[in-house]
Design an enzyme around this catalytic site. Structure first.
Site, PDB file in Angstrom:
ATOM      1  N   SER A   1      -5.325 -13.783   1.570  1.00 39.29           N
ATOM      2  CA  SER A   1      -6.217 -12.917   0.818  1.00 39.29           C
ATOM      3  C   SER A   1      -6.207 -13.371  -0.637  1.00 39.29           C
ATOM      4  O   SER A   1      -5.158 -13.803  -1.147  1.00 39.29           O
ATOM      5  CB  SER A   1      -5.718 -11.469   0.917  1.00 39.29           C
ATOM      6  OG  SER A   1      -6.594 -10.607   0.239  1.00 39.29           O
TER       7      SER A   1
ATOM      8  N   GLN B   1      -9.363 -13.045   3.145  1.00 35.29           N
ATOM      9  CA  GLN B   1      -9.758 -11.691   2.733  1.00 35.29           C
ATOM     10  C   GLN B   1     -10.039 -11.649   1.232  1.00 35.29           C
ATOM     11  O   GLN B   1      -9.166 -11.355   0.434  1.00 35.29           O
ATOM     12  CB  GLN B   1      -8.664 -10.678   3.102  1.00 35.29           C
ATOM     13  CG  GLN B   1      -9.127  -9.260   2.852  1.00 35.29           C
ATOM     14  CD  GLN B   1      -8.111  -8.179   3.194  1.00 35.29           C
ATOM     15  OE1 GLN B   1      -7.972  -7.209   2.446  1.00 35.29           O
ATOM     16  NE2 GLN B   1      -7.415  -8.299   4.307  1.00 35.29           N
TER      17      GLN B   1
ATOM     18  N   GLY C   1     -13.149   1.517   3.532  1.00 32.44           N
ATOM     19  CA  GLY C   1     -12.027   2.100   2.778  1.00 32.44           C
ATOM     20  C   GLY C   1     -11.968   3.603   2.865  1.00 32.44           C
ATOM     21  O   GLY C   1     -10.987   4.220   2.441  1.00 32.44           O
TER      22      GLY C   1
ATOM     23  N   TYR D   1       0.843  -1.202   0.000  1.00 31.78           N
ATOM     24  CA  TYR D   1       0.000   0.000   0.000  1.00 31.78           C
ATOM     25  C   TYR D   1       0.878   1.252   0.000  1.00 31.78           C
ATOM     26  O   TYR D   1       1.763   1.412   0.832  1.00 31.78           O
ATOM     27  CB  TYR D   1      -0.969   0.025   1.191  1.00 31.78           C
ATOM     28  CG  TYR D   1      -2.061  -1.022   1.097  1.00 31.78           C
ATOM     29  CD1 TYR D   1      -2.211  -1.821  -0.036  1.00 31.78           C
ATOM     30  CD2 TYR D   1      -2.949  -1.218   2.140  1.00 31.78           C
ATOM     31  CE1 TYR D   1      -3.203  -2.785  -0.117  1.00 31.78           C
ATOM     32  CE2 TYR D   1      -3.952  -2.185   2.068  1.00 31.78           C
ATOM     33  CZ  TYR D   1      -4.063  -2.971   0.933  1.00 31.78           C
ATOM     34  OH  TYR D   1      -5.046  -3.928   0.866  1.00 31.78           O
TER      35      TYR D   1
HETATM   36  P1  NAP Z   1     -14.766   0.605  -0.338  1.00 33.49           P
HETATM   37  O1  NAP Z   1     -15.361   0.938   0.968  1.00 33.49           O
HETATM   38  O2  NAP Z   1     -15.471  -0.348  -1.236  1.00 33.49           O
HETATM   39  O3  NAP Z   1     -14.526   1.925  -1.180  1.00 33.49           O
HETATM   40  C1  NAP Z   1     -14.062   3.079  -0.579  1.00 33.49           C
HETATM   41  C2  NAP Z   1     -14.205   4.227  -1.570  1.00 33.49           C
HETATM   42  O4  NAP Z   1     -15.563   4.656  -1.587  1.00 33.49           O
HETATM   43  C3  NAP Z   1     -13.332   5.402  -1.151  1.00 33.49           C
HETATM   44  O5  NAP Z   1     -12.766   5.974  -2.319  1.00 33.49           O
HETATM   45  C4  NAP Z   1     -14.343   6.332  -0.532  1.00 33.49           C
HETATM   46  O6  NAP Z   1     -13.984   7.692  -0.671  1.00 33.49           O
HETATM   47  C5  NAP Z   1     -15.561   6.070  -1.408  1.00 33.49           C
HETATM   48  N1  NAP Z   1     -16.773   6.603  -0.805  1.00 33.49           N
HETATM   49  C6  NAP Z   1     -17.559   7.555  -1.367  1.00 33.49           C
HETATM   50  N2  NAP Z   1     -18.582   7.871  -0.561  1.00 33.49           N
HETATM   51  C7  NAP Z   1     -18.442   7.115   0.540  1.00 33.49           C
HETATM   52  C8  NAP Z   1     -19.217   7.025   1.723  1.00 33.49           C
HETATM   53  N3  NAP Z   1     -20.331   7.733   1.919  1.00 33.49           N
HETATM   54  N4  NAP Z   1     -18.800   6.190   2.670  1.00 33.49           N
HETATM   55  C9  NAP Z   1     -17.689   5.443   2.484  1.00 33.49           C
HETATM   56  N5  NAP Z   1     -16.919   5.489   1.353  1.00 33.49           N
HETATM   57  C10 NAP Z   1     -17.292   6.332   0.395  1.00 33.49           C
HETATM   58  O7  NAP Z   1     -13.345   0.044   0.028  1.00 33.49           O
HETATM   59  P2  NAP Z   1     -11.883   0.084  -0.649  1.00 33.49           P
HETATM   60  O8  NAP Z   1     -11.219   1.342  -0.279  1.00 33.49           O
HETATM   61  O9  NAP Z   1     -11.924  -0.263  -2.085  1.00 33.49           O
HETATM   62  O10 NAP Z   1     -11.229  -1.138   0.121  1.00 33.49           O
HETATM   63  C11 NAP Z   1     -11.288  -1.188   1.547  1.00 33.49           C
HETATM   64  C12 NAP Z   1     -10.076  -1.879   2.098  1.00 33.49           C
HETATM   65  O11 NAP Z   1     -10.016  -3.212   1.615  1.00 33.49           O
HETATM   66  C13 NAP Z   1      -8.717  -1.285   1.712  1.00 33.49           C
HETATM   67  O12 NAP Z   1      -8.360  -0.153   2.457  1.00 33.49           O
HETATM   68  C14 NAP Z   1      -7.808  -2.445   1.997  1.00 33.49           C
HETATM   69  O13 NAP Z   1      -7.539  -2.521   3.388  1.00 33.49           O
HETATM   70  C15 NAP Z   1      -8.670  -3.622   1.575  1.00 33.49           C
HETATM   71  N6  NAP Z   1      -8.329  -4.079   0.206  1.00 33.49           N
HETATM   72  C16 NAP Z   1      -7.710  -5.283   0.085  1.00 33.49           C
HETATM   73  C17 NAP Z   1      -7.407  -5.785  -1.163  1.00 33.49           C
HETATM   74  C18 NAP Z   1      -6.750  -7.123  -1.252  1.00 33.49           C
HETATM   75  O14 NAP Z   1      -6.312  -7.527  -2.339  1.00 33.49           O
HETATM   76  N7  NAP Z   1      -6.649  -7.836  -0.161  1.00 33.49           N
HETATM   77  C19 NAP Z   1      -7.724  -5.056  -2.326  1.00 33.49           C
HETATM   78  C20 NAP Z   1      -8.360  -3.829  -2.175  1.00 33.49           C
HETATM   79  C21 NAP Z   1      -8.671  -3.356  -0.901  1.00 33.49           C
HETATM   80  P3  NAP Z   1     -13.600   8.622   0.606  1.00 33.49           P
HETATM   81  O15 NAP Z   1     -12.272   8.138   1.109  1.00 33.49           O
HETATM   82  O16 NAP Z   1     -13.544   9.957  -0.032  1.00 33.49           O
HETATM   83  O17 NAP Z   1     -14.699   8.473   1.613  1.00 33.49           O
END
Ligand code: NAP
Length: 296
Positions: free
Chosen positions: A155, A177, A260, A53
């Site tokens: 994961s 994961q 996220g 990350y």
């Molecule tokens: P997500 O919760 O699906 O998406 C988050 C995105 O949605 C952010 O850009 C966020 O922007 C946006 N968003 C817009 N409005 C929102 C609202 N009202 N509430 C919440 N979010 C809103 O999750 P993700 O960031 O894609 O992934 C979450 C976590 O999963 C990562 O941080 C990581 O730890 C893990 N991950 C793991 C893998 C793997 O291969 N293991 C891959 C990807 C992710 P704002 O920040 O502006 O709110």
């Protein structure tokens, strides 16, 4: 509010916070410190990061861990309030490496960047097809035996890849994961969650809002999914993310959505998901939209 992760003695919250986007949004030390306090104040103690990350395609490998390490070093006592999950095994240029020498070094490098003496949950980020699971298991067991790791996870592994690794481990895996959201429900029917239940693995759902796509659905199926969640959210007077997280949390596998968002107010709002209950009828309406075909 907290529950035990397998039989590790580690107590985790039903929601987690992820740091994948932390460096993208240009967060500075003070911002991450504030976010981490907002996470804890919301009753969330599980923090998910990874050595990759912060990597932007050319540099930045390790920078999210580095930032978290600086925050932890600057706030005595904070380390013991969080359950810290990180991942390794994706190696830029390789692209996956779980060879014993590299994996051992990756664990040590994560510990150094995080400035901690043990990682609570160490996850293999993506399978290196060229690594024999027996060798991967040996490195992970060494990590446990030396006290550098407390619990193990994977994961993006298929059920048979999980089984192969688990077969060479003396210590049970505790976390899987996969990507799970109302837009991505493959693991409901491909055996991953059934296996998680059978093996007492806690599923951490990555991208539980489809990486934000629930706010900007791209095709007919996605529009229907977002619409079904929005309609539930309106009925219950909650936000769309709260509907989306609680829909996942209703699954009997005990899915822990990884939030996220990098905004404190959105993280605080997410905690309301713990109070939302779904009737079977409501739940299956979203499920039918997610499948894109009528339920049999
Ligand atoms: P997500 O919760 O699906 O998406 C988050 C995105 O949605 C952010 O850009 C966020 O922007 C946006 N968003 C817009 N409005 C929102 C609202 N009202 N509430 C919440 N979010 C809103 O999750 P993700 O960031 O894609 O992934 C979450 C976590 O999963 C990562 O941080 C990581 O730890 C893990 N991950 C793991 C893998 C793997 O291969 N293991 C891959 C990807 C992710 P704002 O920040 O502006 O709110």
């Amino acid at each position: 509010m907290l529950r035990e992760l397998g039989s590790t003695g580690i107590e985790i919250s039903s929601l987690a916070w992820g740091m994948w986007r932390t460096t993208d949004t240009g967060q500075r030390l003070e911002d991450v410190d504030q976010l981490l306090h907002a996470v804890l104040d919301s009753g969330i103690n599980l923090v998910d990061t990874a050595d990759i990350y912060g990597f932007d395609g050319t540099s930045g490998f390790g920078s999210a861990e580095e930032l978290l390490g600086q925050v932890l070093a600057g706030s005595p006592g904070l380390r013991n309030r969080i359950v810290l999950a990180t991942k390794g095994g994706i190696r830029p240029g390789c692209p996956y490496d779980q060879s014993p020498v590299y994996l051992k070094e990756a664990i040590d490098a994560s510990l150094r960047r995080l400035r901690i003496d043990h990682i609570d949950i160490y996850q293999i980020h993506r399978l290196d097809i060229l690594a024999h699971p027996q060798e991967t298991a040996r490195v992970l067991e060494d990590g446990l035996a030396s006290g550098r790791i407390r619990a193990l996870g994977v994961s993006n592994h298929t059920p048979s890849q999980i089984e192969a690794l688990a077969g060479f481990l003396d210590t049970p895996l505790t976390v899987t994961q996969p990507e799970i959201s109302a837009l991505r429900i493959d693991c409901f029917e491909n055996g991953e969650l059934d296996q998680a239940i059978g093996m007492d693995l806690t599923p951490l759902a990555w991208s539980p809002l489809g990486g934000g796509r629930l706010f900007n659905p791209q095709d007919e199926r996605e529009i229907a999914v977002a619409g079904a969640l929005e309609s539930f959210a309106r009925d219950r007077g909650v936000s769309l993310p709260v509907a989306a997280y609680s829909w996942l949390m209703a699954h009997p596998a005990g899915i822990v959505p990884i939030i996220g968002s990098q905004h404190a107010d959105r993280i605080e709002d997410a905690a309301l998901a713990l109070e939302v209950e779904w009737s079977r009828g409501e739940w299956y309406e979203v499920c039918a939209a997610a499948r894109g075909t009528p339920l049999p």
